[in-house]
Design a protein around this motif. Sequence first.
Motif, PDB file in Angstrom:
ATOM      1  N   GLY A 170       0.812  -1.208   0.000  1.00 21.66           N
ATOM      2  CA  GLY A 170       0.000   0.000   0.000  1.00 21.66           C
ATOM      3  C   GLY A 170       0.845   1.257   0.000  1.00 21.66           C
ATOM      4  N   CYS A 171       1.967   1.248   0.728  1.00 23.40           N
ATOM      5  CA  CYS A 171       2.776   2.465   0.861  1.00 23.40           C
ATOM      6  C   CYS A 171       3.588   2.781  -0.389  1.00 23.40           C
ATOM      7  N   THR A 174       1.310   4.374  -2.792  1.00 30.90           N
ATOM      8  CA  THR A 174       0.895   5.689  -2.306  1.00 30.90           C
ATOM      9  C   THR A 174       1.865   6.768  -2.770  1.00 30.90           C
ATOM     10  N   VAL A 177       1.341   7.259  -6.477  1.00 30.58           N
ATOM     11  CA  VAL A 177       0.126   8.029  -6.749  1.00 30.58           C
ATOM     12  C   VAL A 177       0.369   9.509  -6.493  1.00 30.58           C
ATOM     13  N   ALA A 193      -3.991   2.768  -8.275  1.00 24.25           N
ATOM     14  CA  ALA A 193      -4.488   2.523  -6.924  1.00 24.25           C
ATOM     15  C   ALA A 193      -5.603   1.505  -6.858  1.00 24.25           C
ATOM     16  N   GLN A 206      -2.294   2.260   6.172  1.00 24.58           N
ATOM     17  CA  GLN A 206      -3.182   2.008   5.045  1.00 24.58           C
ATOM     18  C   GLN A 206      -4.522   1.450   5.526  1.00 24.58           C
ATOM     19  N   SER A 209      -3.775   6.301   3.958  1.00 28.02           N
ATOM     20  CA  SER A 209      -2.773   7.124   3.272  1.00 28.02           C
ATOM     21  C   SER A 209      -3.021   7.180   1.773  1.00 28.02           C
ATOM     22  N   ILE A 210      -3.255   6.017   1.163  1.00 24.39           N
ATOM     23  CA  ILE A 210      -3.472   6.030  -0.281  1.00 24.39           C
ATOM     24  C   ILE A 210      -4.808   6.671  -0.625  1.00 24.39           C
ATOM     25  N   THR A 213      -4.195  10.383  -0.623  1.00 27.69           N
ATOM     26  CA  THR A 213      -3.428  10.771  -1.800  1.00 27.69           C
ATOM     27  C   THR A 213      -4.287  10.765  -3.060  1.00 27.69           C
TER      28      THR A 213
END
Length: 624
Positions: A170-171, A174, A177, A193, A206, A209-210, A213
């Motif tokens: 996920g990071c 992110t 993105v 994403a 997560q 965060s995503i 963003t």
Amino acid sequence: MSTSDDDLWRVLREVSNMPYGAGQIAALEQLLRRVDAADDRELSFVTRMQGTTFYIYGGEPAKSFVTFSWCLAEFDRDPQPYHARAARQLLWHFKYMVNGLLKFPEVPLDRTRAVLDDMERRYRAGGHSLQTVHKHRFMVADHVGDAEAAAHWYRLWQTTPRDDLSDCAGCDPTTQVRYFADTGRHDEAVALAEPVLAGRLNCPEQPQSIMTTLLVPYLRTGRHDEARNAHREAYRRMRGNLADLWEIGDHVEFRTVTGNEAGALELVERHLDWLDRAPSPAAAMHFAAAASAALRQVDGALTVYRRAAADRPAADVPAARLADELAEAATALAARFDARNGTTHQSELVAHRLATRPTGEHLPLSASLRRRPVRPTAGTTAPGGGGPAVGAGGGAVPPVEIPADTGPDQLLDLAEERWRRHDQDGLRTVLAAYDDRFAGGGMPPATAARRLELRAAELGDDAELPVAIEANRAALAAYRDLGDEVRAQVVTGRLGVLLAVTGEDAGEGLTLASTAAEALDWIGDDRLRAAAHDRVALASMCAQRWTEALAALDRVPADGAATRTSRPGWRCTGSRCSTRWSRSRSAGRRRRWPGGTAASWASGSCWRRPVWRPPGRRTTRRTR
């Protein structure tokens, strides 16, 4: 190992199980003093290794520099078996250091690059992929505004194989993105994403965060439902975490851009005092700029409550003055970063953020939110004003027509329709027709219960509050006899609000409203669940439990607010009315519920409650 050491290891496990934040950090630092006194090298090392993570996620990253440096020096000075067990975690912490050092302008950029070089050396020596090293070199280049270097390191980052030291599933996306969004590649950002959000994410950062963003890419590509849902879900997860102050600034900006000025102001006021203990100067700069832009969208004379800090007393600060203060602070911080970096990139970003304004059509923060009411125009007046009423969508509510052959249940259906359309005069007209035709009795028990329920809705004066309470009690008893648990819980919630409004039974009222909301979570639809948690919030406000009121509103289903307008506007009002309410009570004045009488507001018939009005807009609040 001594009994005392066993006890300290047990305490460390307990501290590790605590949620991230100030409480965990306080417990850690108390433990560290005991650990150092015990003179156990392994325990000292492990406690500080854990402490690095606690400081990062608890919102005090500057303290992590000390624990990391201590552990690294201990690791290099005299390697022990327990060091080998922590080697991977220590390499992982290098990423925290690079990311953290960038956020403090007093740390020279050469120092950050030296840490990156040491990180690369150790990764090579351990046979690890350099994928995450390239990522963090990209982040440094992006921070200083070196677009060419950023593009170079981005390519290396994306073409180097991942390994177990790479950021999570996920990071890593992110950061990608964010890069796509910053370079205007919004469609690519969303496409990247989608599979990430469809998968399972176990990282504590997560999916909030995503989602944060993605706010801008969603808006720029016309995915308004996705933007709204991402904002609601991500902010709900972040709102209590000081470490997320930077990202909360993104949510303030989102509400400003989408025309939700009242909601943006609410976030600013809620998190304003976090600037006094910001996790980093970079987070403070980002939030202050977003907050300043939000404050410039409201009436400059409107006051915002700011808590006391150091030598500064608590005060209600005019929005215009606070906007100037925050803009000055953000600009000064950007100048410090640019002086360190030798560029003007951070100042340009802050200037852009300070210029944020609402763009495009207003985006309601609830998927089922009705359009904002407009000001009455010619031939359109509020109920009781001699003309047609203004409905929830801003148009005139047509006059009520009651056919002569309408039966009792059909009349009550029509009355409920008028209630939902916020036509109080129409509601009373229909109920008067019902009473004229069918008041003699003989109605089925379910019909009689409905009439009792609507009795409280037609009351419109505080003097009738006791009558409204008794009407609700009678309706509740009738629904209990019928075995209609759904309607019984709805009436229970309304009764709870009425009792809370009286002030004398606020505790009982809150208990009733909360119990009803819990029941309707299981047996009600989205609309009923939303209204139930709204009532919990109202009862909490009556009891002056402001945090519980906001928590109740956070439990409202995303698509459940079908009969309400701007809930954030209502929350904006609620977060600042405690002072006015306390002053009113201390002065011995009679309590009056804002925007209408206590009975009508609690029952739902007070349908147009003005709250804070930004320039050129009108925000109202409805409760059913």
